[in-house]
Design an enzyme around this catalytic site. Structure first.
Site, PDB file in Angstrom:
ATOM      1  N   ASN A 259      43.912  49.278  40.650  1.00 31.26           N
ATOM      2  CA  ASN A 259      43.092  49.043  39.723  1.00 31.26           C
ATOM      3  C   ASN A 259      41.727  49.603  40.146  1.00 31.26           C
ATOM      4  O   ASN A 259      41.258  49.328  41.115  1.00 31.26           O
ATOM      5  CB  ASN A 259      42.772  47.408  39.192  1.00 31.26           C
ATOM      6  CG  ASN A 259      44.087  46.989  39.194  1.00 31.26           C
ATOM      7  OD1 ASN A 259      44.904  47.062  38.193  1.00 31.26           O
ATOM      8  ND2 ASN A 259      44.311  45.719  39.791  1.00 31.26           N
ATOM      9  N   GLU A 290      46.353  53.294  48.085  1.00 33.29           N
ATOM     10  CA  GLU A 290      45.663  52.513  46.896  1.00 33.29           C
ATOM     11  C   GLU A 290      44.386  53.504  46.781  1.00 33.29           C
ATOM     12  O   GLU A 290      43.825  53.650  45.470  1.00 33.29           O
ATOM     13  CB  GLU A 290      45.169  51.181  47.011  1.00 33.29           C
ATOM     14  CG  GLU A 290      46.680  50.060  47.168  1.00 33.29           C
ATOM     15  CD  GLU A 290      47.911  50.649  46.193  1.00 33.29           C
ATOM     16  OE1 GLU A 290      47.266  50.940  45.204  1.00 33.29           O
ATOM     17  OE2 GLU A 290      49.074  50.612  46.615  1.00 33.29           O
ATOM     18  N   GLU A 312      52.745  58.648  42.564  1.00 28.19           N
ATOM     19  CA  GLU A 312      52.750  57.980  43.608  1.00 28.19           C
ATOM     20  C   GLU A 312      53.051  58.828  45.044  1.00 28.19           C
ATOM     21  O   GLU A 312      52.525  58.497  46.036  1.00 28.19           O
ATOM     22  CB  GLU A 312      53.961  57.204  43.560  1.00 28.19           C
ATOM     23  CG  GLU A 312      53.889  55.931  42.553  1.00 28.19           C
ATOM     24  CD  GLU A 312      52.938  55.046  42.996  1.00 28.19           C
ATOM     25  OE1 GLU A 312      52.389  54.948  43.932  1.00 28.19           O
ATOM     26  OE2 GLU A 312      52.193  54.328  41.972  1.00 28.19           O
TER      27      GLU A 312
END
Ligand SMILES: [Zn+2]
Length: 806
Positions: A259, A290, A312
Site C-alpha cells: 500500500n 515492497e 511482482e
C-alpha cells in the site's frame, strides 16, 4: 458473487474517469463498522449504465446525482448505476461486519491484553468491503479518508494525518490510487517515527510487541533509509508518496502488501528473538521488494491483472538487487539463485506451468492463481536477462522514461516493452514472444568445447562463463551469446577443471556440468570464493539430482565434502532443505547420514553464528529416533531466557569455519554424542524450541503435555500457531483427526495453516494415508469462505505431497 471480468473492466474504464473519493469510516462499534463514500466521476457517454461495487455489506443509503436509489437494487456485490451524467456524484453508506479472515477491514483481538486492532487489506478486489468503489486497477483516484474511532486509538492511512481531535481523524488526500492499494490502521498501535531525506517514516505493531519493535527499530529504519537512497539513485525519480509507514500486522495472509505510504507486513517478520543472518537478509529483501512497488505498481499501476507477474517480477528483481547494492547483503544474488529461482524452475517443470505473461486472466479470481514461482522468480530472471541483453544503463534509462510517462497512471506490458524498445532502439517483440509467452526451462549443457541448448522453445541467451581449476581459482572467463541450439566455447579445459555456464546468473536456464566437471565438483566447489558461482554450482548439482543424472548418494557426498566451504548461510539452508525434502523426505537417501552431516557441521560452526543456528535448525528437522534424547536435552538445558536478554546472533556473514573432519555415516552417533555435550553458544530461541518440540512430537518423543507446557511458556500468537503445528504432527489417529478438522474448518486461517504445516510427516504414512483421498474430497470445504490468498496457501500446505510421491 461474480468476479469482475476483464471485458467488464475494459468497458467501464472506457466509460468512466474517477475524480475523487471521500471515504468516512466509523469503527467505534466493536461488531460492525459504517462506511460512507462519496465518489465523483465523469462519464463519456451521457445516459449510460454501469455499476459500482460493495461486498458483503448492507447499504443504508444510496444517492446518485441527488436521487435516492433503492438499496434493494444491489445485486450481489454490484450496485447498478443508470442514467449517468457527464459529471456524477455517488454517495453510498453501508454497514458491514469486520473481517476475521484477513480480507477487507480485518479485526483482531490481541490475546496478550485484549486490545483490538483493525487494518485494511484490499488486494485484489476487497477494497469494496471497506468502501463502495469502482474496484479495478485502472480507475485510479485520490482518496480522502476520515475515521471516527475510540479517542485513545492511533489511526493511520495511506496519506499523512491532516488533523485529529476527540476521536475524529482526517487525512490529506492521497495521490491517485488504485482501490486495491487502499489501507487504514486503527487501534492502540505502538508507533515509532523517524525521518530520512525529507520522508517521514513510521513503524507500527501491536502494543504487546512493543519491546520487539523498539529493539529492532534502528535497524529497520536504517534498512529503509538505505533502500530509499539506492532507489533514488537507480530510478532518478523521488519517492512519489507523502510518507512511508511500515506496519507489522496480526493474522496477515501473505508476506507483505505494498500500500502506498503504508506497507503492511505479516508480524512474524518482527522477530521475537535475535534473528540469524539469513532471516535478516530475507526480511531486508521483502522490505526492498515492497519499496520497489512504490514506483512499479503504485506510481505506475498495471492496467489489468494479467500483468501481476510484471509487477511482482520487477519488485523481486529489485529487492534482491538492492539488498546487495546497499552493501547490506553483498552476496544476496546467491540467495536468489538457490531459493527463488529454483522455486520458479520447479514450478515451470510441472504440468501446471503457464507463460510468464499469461493472456487468459479473464477475471479477478483467475488472477490469484498467478501469485507463484513463475510470476515472481522466473519473471524476475527473465527481466534480468533482458537487462543483460540491453545493458543495465539502457534498462534503467528505460525505467525512468516509463515512470515519467505513466506517472500516477496505468500501463501494460506492451507499454513497458515499447519504452524499452524505444530507448534501446531494439524491437523486443520476438524476445517477448519467446521469453514471456511460452512455458518451460531450457537446459544449457557444456559438451566438448561447445554449449548446447535443449528444451522447447530454444531462446536467445546472453551469459558469462567461468572455468575453475582444481584450487577453485578462475582460469578463464567468457561471454556467450546463444541464438539457437549451440555455440562454440573458447579454449580447452585444463584437467580437473570445472566449466560453469551462466556463472553470473545472467539468464534463466538449467545448467549442466560435463562429466569431468561433475567429478571434480566435491573438491572444487568448496574452494570457489565467489558466492554466486557456488550457488550456481550447487544449483547445477541439485538440478542434475532432481533430473536423475546425479545419484542421490553422490549429492550427499558432495554435501559432506562442500558443506564446510559454503559460507553463505542462505545457500546452506536451501541446500540442506533440498537434501531433506527432495531426497531424504522421498526415501531416496536415509535420514541418518544427513543428520550426521548436519551434526558435524554444527559442531564446527562458530558459536552464536547464523550458521550455527541454521545447522541446529536443519539437524532438528532431520533428526531420527536416535536423536530424541539429544533434542530433548536442548529443551531441558534452557540456556537463556530468550524473552528478556537473548544474546545477539551475529548478523555478518558467517566465517568459513574450516573443514570439520570426515564424519563417516557409521559414526553418526559419535558425532551426535559430542553435540549432546552442547553446541557452545547456541541460542535456543523460542522459535528453535518449537522446532525441536515439533520434531520430538513427530517422533513420539513428546506429547500433548509437553506442547501444553511450551504453550504456557510462550503464550503469544506465534506460540498458539506453533502449538497447532506440533499437535498436527503427533503420531496418533485422534490427533490427526483433530488436526484435519482444524485444517478444513477452523475459522482462524492462521491456525488452519499451522495445522496443515505439521500434518504430513515422513514415517507417519499408516496414519495419514487415509487423508490423501480426504484431501480431494475436503478441498472445497477447506477454501469455502476463506480469503482467497489464505485459501491458496492452505490448499498448497495441506496437499498430500509426501505420500503422493511414493
Ligand atoms: Zn510484491
Amino acid at each position: 458473487m461474480p468476479s469482475l471480468t476483464r471485458f467488464e473492466a475494459e468497458a467501464r474504464a472506457r466509460l468512466l474517469r474517477v475524480d475523487r473519493y471521500e471515504v468516512a469510516l466509523d469503527v467505534t462499534d466493536p461488531s460492525t463498522f459504517t462506511s460512507r463514500t462519496v465518489v465523483e466521476f465523469r462519464c463519456t457517454d451521457l445516459g449510460a449504465t454501469t455499476f459500482a461495487e460493495l461486498k458483503d455489506a448492507r447499504p443504508d443509503r444510496i444517492v446518485l446525482n441527488g436521487r435516492a436509489l433503492d438499496p434493494d437494487t444491489v445485486d450481489g456485490n454490484r450496485l447498478p448505476l443508470a442514467g449517468l451524467l457527464a459529471a456524477n456524484r455517488l454517495e453510498v453508506t453501508f454497514t458491514a461486519a469486520y473481517s476475521t479472515a484477513g480480507e477487507g477491514l480485518h479485526r483482531s483481538v490481541d490475546p496478550a491484553d485484549g486490545a483490538t486492532y483493525l487494518y485494511g487489506q484490499a488486494p485484489l478486489d476487497e477494497a469494496q468491503r471497506i468502501f463502495a468503489c469502482f474496484d479495478q486497477p485502472d480507475l485510479k483516484a485520490p482518496i480522502t479518508l476520515t475515521v471516527t474511532a475510540p479517542p485513545q486509538w492511533t489511526v493511520r492511512g495511506n496519506a499523512p494525518l491532516r488533523e485529529a481531535h476527540d476521536g475524529h481523524w482526517a487525512f490529506e488526500p492521497t495521490p491517485p490510487l488504485a482501490p486495491y492499494l487502499f489501507t487504514v490502521l486503527a487501534g492502540p498501535w505502538h508507533v515509532r517515527t523517524a525521518e530520512h531525506d525529507g520522508i517521514p517514516l513510521g513503524l507500527l505493531c501491536r502494543r504487546s510487541l512493543a519491546p520487539q519493535l523498539d529493539g529492532d527499530a534502528d535497524a529497520l529504519f536504517a534498512a529503509t533509509a538505505a533502500s530509499f537512497d539506492r532507489y533514488h539513485e537507480l530510478f532518478g525519480i523521488r519517492y512519489p508518496f507523502q510518507k512511508y509507514d511500515q506496519a507489522f500486522v496480526p493474522d496477515f495472509a501473505g508476506g507483505a502488501v505494498e500500500n502506498p505510504g503504508m506497507v503492511n507486513y505479516r508480524e512474524e517478520l518482527l522477530f521475537r528473538t535475535a534473528a540469524p543472518d539469513y532471516e535478516l537478509q530475507r526480511r531486508f529483501v521483502i522490505m526492498a521488494h515492497e519499496m520497489a512497488h512504490m514506483w512499479f505498481g503504485d506510481l505506475v499501476t498495471l492496467r489489468w491483472w494479467d500483468d501481476i507477474w510484471l509487477n511482482e517480477a520487477f519488485a523481486e528483481l529489485m529487492g534482491w538487487r538492492v539488498a546487495a547494492e546497499t552493501g547490506r547483503y553483498p552476496a544476496a544474488a546467491a540467495g536468489f539463485v538457490v531459493w527463488r529461482k529454483r522455486w520458479g524452475m520447479l514450478a515451470d517443470q510441472r504440468p501446471s506451468t503457464h507463460p510468464v505473461a499469461p493472456d487468459d486472466v479473464a477475471d479477478t479470481t483467475a488472477a490469484f492463481l498467478n501469485f507463484d514461482g513463475i510470476s515472481y522468480a522466473k519473471g524476475a530472471a527473465a527481466l534480468r536477462q533482458l537487462s543483460v541483453l540491453l545493458g543495465d544503463d539502457v534498462f534503467l534509462a528505460g525505467l525512468r522514461v516509463y515512470f515519467e510517462r505513466f506517472r500516477f497512471g496505468n500501463a501494460a506490458l506492451a507499454d513497458f516493452l515499447a519504452v524499452l524498445g524505444e530507448v534501446s532502439g531494439t524491437d523486443l517483440t520476438g524476445w517477448a514472444d519467446l521469453w514471456l509467452r511460452t512455458t518451460g526451462v531450457n537446459t544449457l549443457r557444456a559438451v566438448s568445447g561447445r554449449v548446447e541448448q535443449h528444451g522447447a522453445p530454444l531462446r536467445p541467451h546472453r551469459f558469462r562463463t567461468a572455468v575453475y581449476d582444481r584450487t577453485g581459482t578462475v582460469v578463464r572467463r567468457g561471454d556467450v551469446t546463444l541464438d539457437g541450439g549451440s555455440a562454440d566455447l573458447e579454449g580447452d579445459l585444463p584437467a580437473g577443471a570445472v566449466l560453469l555456464l551462466n556463472a553470473g546468473d545472467d539468464t534463466y536456464a538449467k545448467v549442466r556440468l560435463d562429466a569431468a566437471g561433475l567429478a571434480a565438483l566435491p573438491s572444487v566447489l568448496p574452494a570457489v570464493t565467489d558466492p554466486l558461482a557456488r550457488a550456481q554450482l550447487w544449483t547445477a548439482a541439485m538440478d542434475a539430482t532432481h533430473d536423475g543424472e546425479l545419484p542421490p548418494e553422490d549429492f550427499l557426498a558432495l554435501l559432506e565434502a562442500a558443506l564446510a566451504g559454503e559460507a553463505e548461510t542462505s545457500v546452506l539452508v536451501e541446500v540442506l532443505g533440498f537434501a531433506r525434502d527432495s531426497l531424504a523426505g522421498r526415501g531416496l537417501v536415509p535420514f541418518g547420514p544427513l543428520a550426521a552431516i548436519c551434526a558435524a557441521g554444527l559442531s564446527a560452526a562458530k558459536p552464536r553464528s547464523g550458521r550455527q543456528f541454521a545447522l541446529a535448525t536443519a539437524l532438528t528437522t532431520v533428526a531420527g529416533p536416535a536423536q530424541v534424547a539429544l533434542l530433548a536435552d536442548w529443551l531441558a538445558d534452557d540456556p537463556i531466557n530468550v524473552l528478556t536478554d537473548a544474546p545477539a546472533v551475529e548478523t555478518g556473514p558467517a566465517g568459513n569455519p574450516g573443514h570439520p573432519g570426515h564424519a563417516g555415516h557409521d559414526r553418526a552417533d559419535d558425532v551426535l554424542t559430542r553435540v549432546t555435550a552442547g553446541p557452545p553458544g547456541l541460542v535456543v530461541t523460542q522459535e528453535l524450541r518449537w522446532q525441536v518440540l515439533g520434531r520430538l512430537v513427530a517422533l513420539g518423543g513428546a506429547g500433548e503435555a509437553d506442547i501444553a507446557a511450551e504453550e504456557r511458556r510462550d503464550p503469544s500468537t506465534g506460540g498458539a500457531l506453533h502449538a497447532a503445528t506440533c499437535r498436527a504432527a503427533r503420531p496418533d489417529a485422534a490427533a490427526k483427526a483433530d488436526a484435519w478438522e482444524r485444517i478444513v474448518r477452523d475459522e482462524r486461517p492462521r491456525i488452519a495453516l499451522a495445522a496443515a504445516t505439521g500434518f504430513w510427516q515422513p514415517g507417519q504414512e499408516a496414519l495419514t494415508d487415509p487423508y490423501v483421498e480426504r484431501f480431494f474430497a475436503d478441498a472445497p470445504a477447506m477454501v469455502a469462505g476463506r480469503y482467497q490468498l489464505f485459501a491458496m496457501l492452505l490448499v498448497r500446505q495441506a496437499f498430500p505431497g509426501t505420500p503422493a510421491d511414493r
